[in-house]
Design a protein around this motif. Structure first.
Motif, PDB file in Angstrom:
ATOM      1  N   ILE A   1     -32.041   6.947  47.630  1.00 32.37           N
ATOM      2  CA  ILE A   1     -31.456   7.396  46.280  1.00 32.37           C
ATOM      3  C   ILE A   1     -31.078   6.127  45.487  1.00 32.37           C
ATOM      4  CG2 ILE A   1     -30.434   8.894  45.032  1.00 32.37           C
ATOM      5  CD1 ILE A   1     -30.736  11.160  47.092  1.00 32.37           C
TER       6      ILE A   1
ATOM      7  N   CYS B   1     -29.959   8.054  39.745  1.00 32.47           N
ATOM      8  CA  CYS B   1     -29.548   9.465  40.310  1.00 32.47           C
ATOM      9  C   CYS B   1     -28.529   9.963  38.999  1.00 32.47           C
ATOM     10  CB  CYS B   1     -29.071   9.723  41.457  1.00 32.47           C
ATOM     11  SG  CYS B   1     -28.367  11.052  41.997  1.00 32.47           S
TER      12      CYS B   1
ATOM     13  N   ASN C   1     -27.212  13.071  39.596  1.00 30.21           N
ATOM     14  CA  ASN C   1     -26.393  13.972  40.233  1.00 30.21           C
ATOM     15  C   ASN C   1     -26.539  15.493  39.688  1.00 30.21           C
ATOM     16  OD1 ASN C   1     -25.198  12.245  41.687  1.00 30.21           O
ATOM     17  ND2 ASN C   1     -23.294  11.952  40.371  1.00 30.21           N
ATOM     18  N   CYS C   2     -28.045  15.816  39.530  1.00 29.56           N
ATOM     19  CA  CYS C   2     -28.318  17.018  39.084  1.00 29.56           C
ATOM     20  C   CYS C   2     -28.419  18.056  40.128  1.00 29.56           C
ATOM     21  CB  CYS C   2     -29.897  16.962  38.472  1.00 29.56           C
ATOM     22  SG  CYS C   2     -31.096  16.783  39.742  1.00 29.56           S
ATOM     23  N   ASP C   3     -28.421  17.521  41.483  1.00 26.51           N
ATOM     24  CA  ASP C   3     -28.171  18.467  42.556  1.00 26.51           C
ATOM     25  C   ASP C   3     -29.552  19.235  42.960  1.00 26.51           C
ATOM     26  OD1 ASP C   3     -26.711  19.879  44.626  1.00 26.51           O
ATOM     27  OD2 ASP C   3     -26.478  21.405  43.355  1.00 26.51           O
TER      28      ASP C   3
ATOM     29  N   CYS D   1     -32.451  18.142  44.534  1.00 26.59           N
ATOM     30  CA  CYS D   1     -33.198  17.739  45.833  1.00 26.59           C
ATOM     31  C   CYS D   1     -32.338  18.250  47.178  1.00 26.59           C
ATOM     32  CB  CYS D   1     -32.973  16.048  45.792  1.00 26.59           C
ATOM     33  SG  CYS D   1     -31.608  15.189  45.667  1.00 26.59           S
TER      34      CYS D   1
ATOM     35  N   TYR E   1     -25.794  11.014  45.071  1.00 25.23           N
ATOM     36  CA  TYR E   1     -26.403  11.643  46.097  1.00 25.23           C
ATOM     37  C   TYR E   1     -26.902  10.605  46.988  1.00 25.23           C
ATOM     38  CZ  TYR E   1     -25.749  16.670  45.092  1.00 25.23           C
ATOM     39  OH  TYR E   1     -24.958  17.811  44.617  1.00 25.23           O
TER      40      TYR E   1
ATOM     41  N   PRO F   1     -35.952  14.859  38.496  1.00 20.02           N
ATOM     42  CA  PRO F   1     -36.585  14.835  37.266  1.00 20.02           C
ATOM     43  C   PRO F   1     -36.415  13.487  36.639  1.00 20.02           C
ATOM     44  CG  PRO F   1     -34.044  15.674  37.391  1.00 20.02           C
ATOM     45  CD  PRO F   1     -34.512  15.444  38.856  1.00 20.02           C
TER      46      PRO F   1
ATOM     47  N   ILE G   1     -35.950   8.150  43.586  1.00 13.74           N
ATOM     48  CA  ILE G   1     -35.969   8.366  45.100  1.00 13.74           C
ATOM     49  C   ILE G   1     -37.053   7.258  45.487  1.00 13.74           C
ATOM     50  CG2 ILE G   1     -36.061   9.766  47.153  1.00 13.74           C
ATOM     51  CD1 ILE G   1     -35.407  12.161  45.339  1.00 13.74           C
TER      52      ILE G   1
END
Ligand code: SF4
Ligand code: SF4
Length: 83
Positions: free
Chosen positions: A4, A8, A10-12, A14, A30, A54, A59
């Motif tokens: 990652i 990122c 940090n939308c949570d 994954c 993350y 998104p 990643i």
């Protein structure tokens, strides 16, 4: 294993989707535990974290952990034997 990057947000999305519990919150973003990431080999056709993320190209394949299909399968077997 996958990695990652700092893109990122940090939308949570994954973390709960990973079949190997390889994703966790790090100090700022993350992160993926390379020892647990099989690139979804053994579970899905394509890496599910990449599917749900998104932000494009957040990643990526970890350049420090390039593995072939056989190595990823071996990791899957070891992980799920241990569970
Ligand atoms: Fe988890 Fe699969 Fe993403 Fe690896 S590629 S971190 S196993 S969801
Ligand atoms: Fe970060 Fe993408 Fe995971 Fe969201 S889905 S927490 S943006 S890596």
């Amino acid at each position: 294993a996958l990695l990652i990057t700092r893109k990122c947000i940090n939308c949570d999305m994954c973390e709960p989707e990973c079949p190997n519990q390889a994703i966790s919150m790090g100090d700022e973003i993350y992160q993926i535990d390379a020892n647990r990431c099989t690139e979804c080999v053994g579970h899905y056709e394509t890496p599910t974290c990449q599917q749900v993320c998104p932000i494009d190209n957040t990643i990526i394949t970890d350049p420090q952990h390039i593995e072939n299909q056989e190595q990823l399968w071996d990791k899957f077997v070891v992980l799920h034997h241990a569970d």
